[in-house]
Design an enzyme around this catalytic site. Structure first.
Site, PDB file in Angstrom:
ATOM      1  N   ASP A   1       0.843  -1.188   0.000  1.00 14.48           N
ATOM      2  CA  ASP A   1       0.000   0.000   0.000  1.00 14.48           C
ATOM      3  C   ASP A   1       0.885   1.248   0.000  1.00 14.48           C
ATOM      4  O   ASP A   1       2.068   1.179   0.338  1.00 14.48           O
ATOM      5  CB  ASP A   1      -0.884  -0.024   1.253  1.00 14.48           C
TER       6      ASP A   1
ATOM      7  N   ASP B   1      -0.400   5.261   0.639  1.00 19.62           N
ATOM      8  CA  ASP B   1      -0.694   6.324   1.601  1.00 19.62           C
ATOM      9  C   ASP B   1      -0.921   5.749   2.996  1.00 19.62           C
ATOM     10  O   ASP B   1      -1.780   4.896   3.191  1.00 19.62           O
ATOM     11  CB  ASP B   1      -1.925   7.116   1.156  1.00 19.62           C
TER      12      ASP B   1
END
Length: 259
Positions: free
Chosen positions: A11, A13
């Site tokens: 991932d 952010d």
């Protein structure tokens, strides 16, 4: 902590950076992966940006050299999913550049009015009633209803603003079939990421900061998970969950990559 995996699905952010804020631990983590020649792929629910834009942001703003082929967005996963259906040619798109370019790259004809073979919807900050109307008519006439991701909100400097899920809900309220959701926490984006990285489930690990998206995506796809407490999820809340992440760390600096 030392555990070997052939490929990392990561991932962005809250995990590698937070908005415009750099995470030195995220940069060091990617540097260790690169130094060990371990495969990795950035997997993001953001459907508005092209992989080129995501790579440019990582390279220029976070000092993490990245190429577009190291990025997999929910828009790309949606296009990959639709490509599996021979009968789908005309796609009515409600979204932004990332979704548009992903669909065009797969050869779909983009239309703005019904009829269509599929309606593809993601975050659209220029959404109008007319777009929703045309999507509604197309779905009522039999078009497949596909959504990039269910994120209801996005963290920004202005606060938690409406995300793709809010736009999807606008259309979903007007039609009978629920959308096929592609992005995290669903398994479809994970299946596409494994195909892109060319690794098997037991060889992979999903790394993220959000239990409800990143970790649940790994769980739904039967992939090991690493939760880092640098973003959304809090330890006390995660401990209450019936299914726990395979691993967790307070910082990505605490994770050792085995060659």
């Amino acid at each position: 902590m030392v555990t070997h995996y052939d490929g990392y699905l990561i991932d962005l952010d809250g995990t590698i950076y937070q908005g415009t804020k750099q995470f030195p631990s995220g940069r060091r983590f990617i540097n260790r992966l690169a130094a060990s020649q371990t495969k990795y792929l950035f997997v993001t629910n953001n459907s508005t940006k092209t992989p080129e834009a995501v790579a440019e942001n990582l390279t220029n703003n976070h000092q993490i050299p990245t190429t577009p082929d190291q990025v997999y967005t929910s828009a790309m996963a949606l296009a990959d999913y639709l490509e599996k259906f021979d009968q789908i040619h005309r796609v009515l798109m409600i979204g932004e550049e990332g979704l548009e370019q992903a669909l065009l790259a797969k050869g779909f004809e983009l239309v703005t009015e019904a009829p269509a073979d599929a309606v593809a919807i993601g975050l659209d900050r220029a959404v109008t009633y007319e777009k929703i109307l045309q999507g509604t008519l197309a779905i009522q006439q039999g078009a497949m209803f596909v959504a990039t991701n269910p994120d209801t909100n996005l963290p920004t400097e202005r606060g938690m603003v409406p995300g793709a899920g809010s736009v999807v809900a606008f259309l979903a309220t007007a039609v009978r079939p629920a959308p096929i959701v592609i992005g995290k926490p669903e398994h479809i984006i994970m299946d596409g990421a494994l195909d892109k990285l060319q690794i098997k489930r037991h060889e992979a690990i999903m790394v993220g900061d959000n239990y409800n998206t990143d970790i649940k995506a790994g769980l739904s796809a039967d992939i090991d998970t690493l939760l880092v407490y640098s973003g959304v999820s809090k330890k006390d809340d995660v401990l209450k969950q019936a299914k726990q992440p395979t691993h967790w760390v307070d910082s990505l600096d605490d994770w050792t990559i085995e060659k």
